[in-house]
Design an enzyme around this catalytic site. Structure first.
Site, PDB file in Angstrom:
ATOM      1  N   ALA A 228      68.341  51.988  -8.637  1.00 18.69           N
ATOM      2  CA  ALA A 228      69.553  52.377  -9.353  1.00 18.69           C
ATOM      3  C   ALA A 228      70.491  51.191  -9.564  1.00 18.69           C
ATOM      4  CB  ALA A 228      70.268  53.492  -8.600  1.00 18.69           C
ATOM      5  N   HIS A 229      71.362  51.336 -10.548  1.00 18.97           N
ATOM      6  CA  HIS A 229      72.355  50.319 -10.898  1.00 18.97           C
ATOM      7  C   HIS A 229      73.632  50.567 -10.093  1.00 18.97           C
ATOM      8  CE1 HIS A 229      75.040  47.838 -13.337  1.00 18.97           C
ATOM      9  NE2 HIS A 229      73.993  47.383 -14.007  1.00 18.97           N
TER      10      HIS A 229
END
Length: 438
Positions: A228-229
């Site tokens: 994930a970012h």
């Protein structure tokens, strides 16, 4: 001929950070003379397996397009030869331990007196100043000290995880090459050389822009988030029915497009997911909602559905074990590149001799049947003529005559020629005739 043709570089570097810098200069046309230590040479010569022919694959990767010589710089004879080389050089690059070049008589201050136009580049673990200036550096240490290992991994509560690629080594090489080119521009204007330097720690910190911004703004150190970012969602890998895909639906427009492809308009009105900030605040819930939807259909379905809506998406591709080196065409085929999208590729080096051809068909059996797919077996030489009717890609590749016998041959190379000789409807005899016509 490249943009740096005529630039002469003395390469006193070893292993990875420095060689990354000099291989980039060499790729752009500079004449790079690599000087290896006596008697064992660069450490990458001994990083085996794997080997290509009689050479370590690691050494070939880092030293393409370079000329080489072995010098014992502890002897007057070795020092004399190095001085003669420096006298006609434009750039010197070194990554010895701090103080070594000075003890040998080749420090920057020593050389600038006789060669004021020389561009001198030093790479180290921690730079020339500060409490750690005398410490030796490694990529592993730089990744740990920069924080990279604290925010890499699947869980915020998991152990430290090193990024698979040696980020600080490669980035330090890129920064060094950039600094050399800036110094070269300065020399073209003034006639004066400069001392360029960078370090593994600095290079690792370059890779932490987002995490550093978060830490400086909030006082909280980011932790591992899997794929994930740290600032946008959804922007990560999701499991489909038969594999993994990576989806970039980070901004509001792409988020709404993704919901359209998923046929999930109700999520657009869900207060947990209405804005980017909302989605980040409820990331685990978002992952659960999207994950259960993506798992209902195959990856190819989602690839088409999301691309049709303009969402950035790609299969999470895993290289086939034992088939990676040199397989540019294999990677293309495994990525399901459409037949009509493949075009003839440029030659990397027209002087390379060619041998027999290899036919790569789709993404299934792509290696030479004669190799028997055994570790270390040759993968080039005889044409593969079995046609997989279920695939839409057929590529004919000429392979290198001598494998990777010389350091001028890049390890992961673009093929000498990629040509199309048919499609999934072509018969074996038609393709055989095309092969024979070469």
């Amino acid at each position: 001929m490249g943009p740096l043709t005529g630039l002469k570089v003395i390469d006193l570097t070893h292993v990875m950070a420095g060689p990354t810098c000099t291989l980039m200069l060499a790729d752009m046309g500079a004449e790079v003379i690599k000087i290896e230590k006596a008697p064992s040479g660069d450490d990458t010569r001994h990083m085996i397996p794997p080997k290509i022919g009689e050479e370590a694959a690691a050494f070939l990767m880092m030293n393409r397009n370079k000329r080489g010589i072995v010098l014992d710089l502890k002897t007057e004879g070795g020092k004399s030869i190095l001085r003669r080389l420096i006298a006609t050089a434009d750039v010197l690059v070194e990554n010895f331990a701090p103080g070594v070049m000075e003890r040998l008589g080749f420090g920057y201050e020593d050389l600038r007196k006789d060669y004021p136009s020389l561009i001198y580049c030093s790479l180290s673990g921690f730079g020339r100043t500060g409490p750690y200036k005398h410490r030796r550096g490694f990529d592993l240490v730089a990744q740990a000290m920069s924080g990279i290992m604290s925010f890499t991994g699947e869980s915020p509560h998991g152990p430290p995880v090193k990024c698979g690629a040696p980020l600080s080594d490669i980035t330090a090489g890129i920064l060094a090459a950039m600094g050399i080119l800036a110094a070269y521009t300065h020399r073209l204007k003034t006639g004066q050389g400069q001392w360029v330097e960078t370090s593994l720690l600095e290079a690792a910190l370059v890779q932490t822009y987002w995490q550093s911004a978060i830490a400086l703004a909030t006082g909280v150190a980011p932790r591992a988030m899997g794929s994930a970012h740290p600032l946008n969602a959804p922007y990560q890998a999701f499991e489909a029915l038969d594999g993994w895909i990576v989806v970039g639906g980070a901004n509001q427009k792409n988020w709404l497009r993704m919901l359209d492809a998923l046929n999930a308009p109700e999520l657009a009105d869900d207060p947990r997911f209405q804005s980017g900030a909302d989605r980040m605040a409820h990331l685990k819930e978002l992952e659960a909602e999207l994950g259960r939807r993506f798992r209902t259909k195959p990856a190819k379905y989602w690839l088409t559905a999301l691309e049709d809506k303009g969402v950035r998406v790609l299969f999470a591709i895993h290289p086939v074990a034992g088939r990676m080196p040199g397989h540019m065409n294999v990677l293309l085929a495994e990525s399901q590149v459409p037949y009509d999208a493949l075009k003839e590729m440029d030659e990397v080096n027209p002087e390379f001799a060619r041998t027999d051809v290899t036919l790569v068909i789709g993404a299934n059996d792509v290696t030479n049947p004669a190799a028997k797919n055994e570790p270390g077996s040759p993968i080039y030489g005889m044409p593969i003529l079995e046609v997989d009717r279920s695939q839409s890609v057929i590529v004919l590749k000429r392979s290198m005559a001598s494998g990777f016998a010389g350091i001028d041959n890049p390890l992961f190379y673009e093929p000498q020629t990629s040509m199309l000789f048919g499609d999934a409807k072509s018969s074996v005899s038609e393709i055989t005739a095309a092969v024979a016509s070469l």
